[in-house]
Structure formats: C-alpha cells, structure tokens
Write a protein that holds these residues in place. Structure first.
Motif, PDB file in Angstrom:
ATOM      1  N   PHE A 244       0.871  -1.173   0.000  1.00 50.83           N
ATOM      2  CA  PHE A 244       0.000   0.000   0.000  1.00 50.83           C
ATOM      3  C   PHE A 244       0.917   1.235   0.000  1.00 50.83           C
ATOM      4  N   PRO A 245       1.061   1.925  -1.133  1.00 45.92           N
ATOM      5  CA  PRO A 245       1.960   3.087  -1.196  1.00 45.92           C
ATOM      6  C   PRO A 245       1.381   4.297  -0.450  1.00 45.92           C
ATOM      7  N   ASN A 279      -1.175   8.040  -6.766  1.00 45.11           N
ATOM      8  CA  ASN A 279      -1.045   7.161  -7.931  1.00 45.11           C
ATOM      9  C   ASN A 279      -1.525   5.731  -7.666  1.00 45.11           C
ATOM     10  N   PHE A 280      -1.994   5.492  -6.444  1.00 42.99           N
ATOM     11  CA  PHE A 280      -2.427   4.143  -6.079  1.00 42.99           C
ATOM     12  C   PHE A 280      -3.942   4.087  -6.016  1.00 42.99           C
ATOM     13  N   THR A 281      -4.513   3.082  -6.665  1.00 43.08           N
ATOM     14  CA  THR A 281      -5.959   2.865  -6.640  1.00 43.08           C
ATOM     15  C   THR A 281      -6.265   1.675  -5.748  1.00 43.08           C
ATOM     16  N   LEU A 282      -7.149   1.870  -4.789  1.00 42.22           N
ATOM     17  CA  LEU A 282      -7.513   0.782  -3.885  1.00 42.22           C
ATOM     18  C   LEU A 282      -8.132  -0.375  -4.664  1.00 42.22           C
ATOM     19  N   PRO A 283      -7.746  -1.607  -4.347  1.00 36.67           N
ATOM     20  CA  PRO A 283      -8.325  -2.749  -5.059  1.00 36.67           C
ATOM     21  C   PRO A 283      -9.796  -2.959  -4.733  1.00 36.67           C
ATOM     22  N   SER A 284     -10.171  -2.627  -3.499  1.00 36.34           N
ATOM     23  CA  SER A 284     -11.551  -2.762  -3.016  1.00 36.34           C
ATOM     24  C   SER A 284     -11.583  -2.140  -1.637  1.00 36.34           C
ATOM     25  N   ASN A 285     -12.687  -2.314  -0.933  1.00 37.32           N
ATOM     26  CA  ASN A 285     -12.769  -1.873   0.460  1.00 37.32           C
ATOM     27  C   ASN A 285     -12.482  -3.006   1.432  1.00 37.32           C
ATOM     28  N   ASP A 286     -12.011  -4.136   0.910  1.00 39.76           N
ATOM     29  CA  ASP A 286     -11.778  -5.319   1.742  1.00 39.76           C
ATOM     30  C   ASP A 286     -10.425  -5.919   1.380  1.00 39.76           C
ATOM     31  N   PHE A 287      -9.395  -5.600   2.171  1.00 36.70           N
ATOM     32  CA  PHE A 287      -8.048  -6.064   1.855  1.00 36.70           C
ATOM     33  C   PHE A 287      -7.168  -5.972   3.100  1.00 36.70           C
ATOM     34  N   ILE A 288      -6.016  -6.629   3.068  1.00 34.05           N
ATOM     35  CA  ILE A 288      -4.977  -6.493   4.082  1.00 34.05           C
ATOM     36  C   ILE A 288      -3.653  -6.325   3.347  1.00 34.05           C
ATOM     37  N   TYR A 289      -3.061  -5.126   3.438  1.00 27.46           N
ATOM     38  CA  TYR A 289      -1.805  -4.788   2.774  1.00 27.46           C
ATOM     39  C   TYR A 289      -0.796  -4.297   3.819  1.00 27.46           C
ATOM     40  N   SER A 291       2.401  -1.151   4.277  1.00 26.81           N
ATOM     41  CA  SER A 291       2.895   0.095   3.697  1.00 26.81           C
ATOM     42  C   SER A 291       4.213  -0.121   2.969  1.00 26.81           C
ATOM     43  N   ASP A 292       4.466   0.739   1.998  1.00 24.41           N
ATOM     44  CA  ASP A 292       5.728   0.666   1.262  1.00 24.41           C
ATOM     45  C   ASP A 292       6.884   1.264   2.054  1.00 24.41           C
ATOM     46  N   ILE A 293       6.582   1.997   3.106  1.00 21.60           N
ATOM     47  CA  ILE A 293       7.599   2.638   3.951  1.00 21.60           C
ATOM     48  C   ILE A 293       7.653   1.923   5.300  1.00 21.60           C
ATOM     49  N   GLU A 294       8.855   1.660   5.784  1.00 26.99           N
ATOM     50  CA  GLU A 294       9.033   1.083   7.115  1.00 26.99           C
ATOM     51  C   GLU A 294       9.371   2.201   8.086  1.00 26.99           C
ATOM     52  N   PHE A 295       8.669   2.235   9.207  1.00 25.32           N
ATOM     53  CA  PHE A 295       8.817   3.323  10.167  1.00 25.32           C
ATOM     54  C   PHE A 295       9.653   2.875  11.360  1.00 25.32           C
TER      55      PHE A 295
END
Length: 330
Positions: A244-245, A279-289, A291-295
């Motif tokens: 998830f960007p 630039n990212f489009t959600l695949p749906s309202n039901d997902f588990i992703y 993040s592209d960044i590690e905090f």
C-alpha cells in the motif's frame, strides 16, 4: 482496549495502602464485563519491573467503589445520561476532568472513541463509582465528531508484546544501519499469554493468534505470510506481502539520511495520520496490505499494516479482540 498519551499523569505517586487490588492486565484488555464488576482501575506502577509488564498495565480496586483523592488518575466506568451507554474514562481527580473517553460498542463488543458517537454535544456522563464520597457525579463533556467520511482505509494496530523478539541484534540486518533485510523469527521465542489477537514486540515483529489467522483464511485474503512459533503453537509472526503506497509529502514523513551500505533510509518517522499515494488505486474496500515505507529506526523498523473499511467491519463482527484502528486518508 483504549490507549492514551497522558504520560505526565501516569507517573504520579499513588498511595493505595487502604485498597485491595486484583491482578494486573494490559490497559487495552479491559472489557465492559471487567469494568462492570470493578468500576475503578489504577495503574500498576509498582509492578513495572515484573517481566512482561509495562506502564500501561492496570489493576482493579476490588474492595471499594469510591474514588478517593490519593488514587490520582484512575480509570472509571460511567454511563451516558441520555441513553445509558457505558463509557470508560481516565479521571483527573485534582481537576475533576475526564480524558481518554471511550464508549462500549455493543454491536462489535469493543471500545470506540467517544467522538465517533452520533450525538449532540455536550454529552452528560454519570459516574458509576462514587467520587470523594459523592455518588453519581455528573460530568458534561463537549466532543467534536470525528470526520470519518474522508477515511478510505485503516492502519491496523495492537498493544505491545512487552519484550523483544531477539535479546541482541537479529540476524539478516544491514551491517551499518541495522535495518532488517529479511525478517526471521527467533525459534526460541515464547509468546506471552494475552487475550489480544494482534500485538507487537519491542523490535516491531507483529504477532497474531490462531483466531486472527482463521479470520484471514475464512475471508480468503491473498498474499499473507504466517510463521508459527515452534515453542508457542497457535501464535504466528504475521506480515502482508501486498504493498500500500503512502504519500510521504502529505503525511509529512521525516526521513533520516540514506545508508551507505544498503541504500535505504536509516529511519522514518510520522506514521500517523496516513495518506494514500495519489497514484495508487484501492483494489476494493476489503483487503490487508502493508505500507511501502518502514517506520522507526535500526532493527526496530517495520511497515504498517493496512486494512480496508469493510475489513475493519468484518474483524469486529468476527470478534477479534485487542486491536484498534487509525485512519488513512485519500
């Protein structure tokens, strides 16, 4: 259950000589049934040196339903005067103010922020325990309704596991900045016996229970990785593989300089509130992703776990306990 940021109040000296207390539990693991049985809870500050406990563990007052001044900042049970809905709150006795307000959501069996209630302000709250000897003390609180219309996803969070996966540096890290290049579980790690179905070690390993894994399996979420702990069957290191960007500019993420060895940022800070990359489009309202960044920094860096709004509803209906959600915006 609810977390809070009142660190300055937590560490006040509390004289509880006249009180009998029960077993300490993590703050987020107190549910309505416990508060109805014991409507006053205090921080177990003198037990912080007990293995597995930290400053967010609390314990009930078992021999009194009256809040005296020496308790300083207890959690108490209240009811909304207008509809009798249960509310928990941190009581500042000195100033007679309430903070960290949560209402009990009967539909999902968990606590939610009071500002999510669709009620006109102010809301009137009646204390269940007496306060300084006075029964049914009334409080009037003004709440600002939380704007949920712009949230398009949630960050999935949980309490601390209260220990590290590794007592020393983990394997497979960058030799310069210690960023994990590949995460492996410690085969000798023993998971604590907690009721929450998702939690994090101090070095940012996400641990989930069999119930959480079953939820994911039943709902057919793809590309999720579960690594079972050999010495704690039914508990898993969990990570989603889909990305998830995020938008680092709108999210105001602060990056440390790049590492000369691995090329990644040495640290990243500012995980909340989250903003989706344009630039990212959600695949749906039901997902588990994830993040592209590690905090975080060094070996404690980790990605965020993101879920859809429908996923949040499903998790609550399934009865997953001890997890909470933060907003991600368009």
């Amino acid at each position: 259950m609810f977390l809070n940021n009142l660190f300055s109040k937590i560490f006040r000296n509390q004289n509880r000589i006249e009180y009998t207390t029960g077993k300490a539990v993590p703050l987020e693991e107190i549910y309505l049934s416990e508060l109805e049985k014991y409507p006053i809870w205090i921080y177990a500050l003198e037990e912080e040196d007990v293995e597995g406990q930290d400053e967010f563990w609390v314990k009930p007052i078992t021999n009194s339903t009256n809040v005296e001044a020496e308790l300083s900042t207890p959690y108490i049970l209240l009811k909304i005067k207008e509809n009798n809905c249960p509310v928990s709150a941190l009581l500042d006795i000195e100033n007679m103010k309430l903070d960290d307000l949560q209402y009990w959501d009967y539909k999902y069996g968990n606590w939610e922020e009071l500002n999510k209630l669709d009620m006109p302000s102010p809301i009137h709250l009646i204390s269940i325990p007496s306060i300084l000897g006075k029964p049914a003390v009334e409080f009037s609180v003004d709440i600002k309704p939380k704007n949920q219309t712009t949230a398009i996803a949630r960050t999935l969070m949980g309490p601390d596991e209260c220990k590290d996966m590794y007592k020393t540096l983990p394997p497979n890290i960058c030799p310069v900045c210690h960023t994990p290049l590949k995460r492996e579980i410690n085969p000798n790690f023993i998971v604590s016996n907690k009721r929450s179905c998702l939690r994090y070690t101090y070095d940012s390993f996400c641990i989930v229970t069999e119930d959480f894994k079953n939820f994911c399996t039943l709902n057919h979420y793809p590309n999720l990785e579960f690594k079972e702990f050999p010495k704690s069957p039914g508990n898993y290191y969990f990570t989603p593989l889909n990305i998830f960007p995020l938008d680092p500019i709108r999210q105001k993420i602060k990056f440390e300089e790049c590492c000369s060895s691995c090329g990644g940022f040495k640290g990243a800070y500012g995980s909340s509130p989250g903003f989706k990359s344009k630039n990212f489009t959600l695949p749906s309202n039901d997902f588990i992703y994830r993040s592209d960044i590690e905090f975080g920094s060094e070996e404690k860096k980790s990605p965020l776990i993101m879920v859809g709004l429908e996923t949040e509803i499903k998790m609550k209906k399934f009865g997953l306990k001890g997890i909470y959600f933060d907003d991600i915006y368009e």
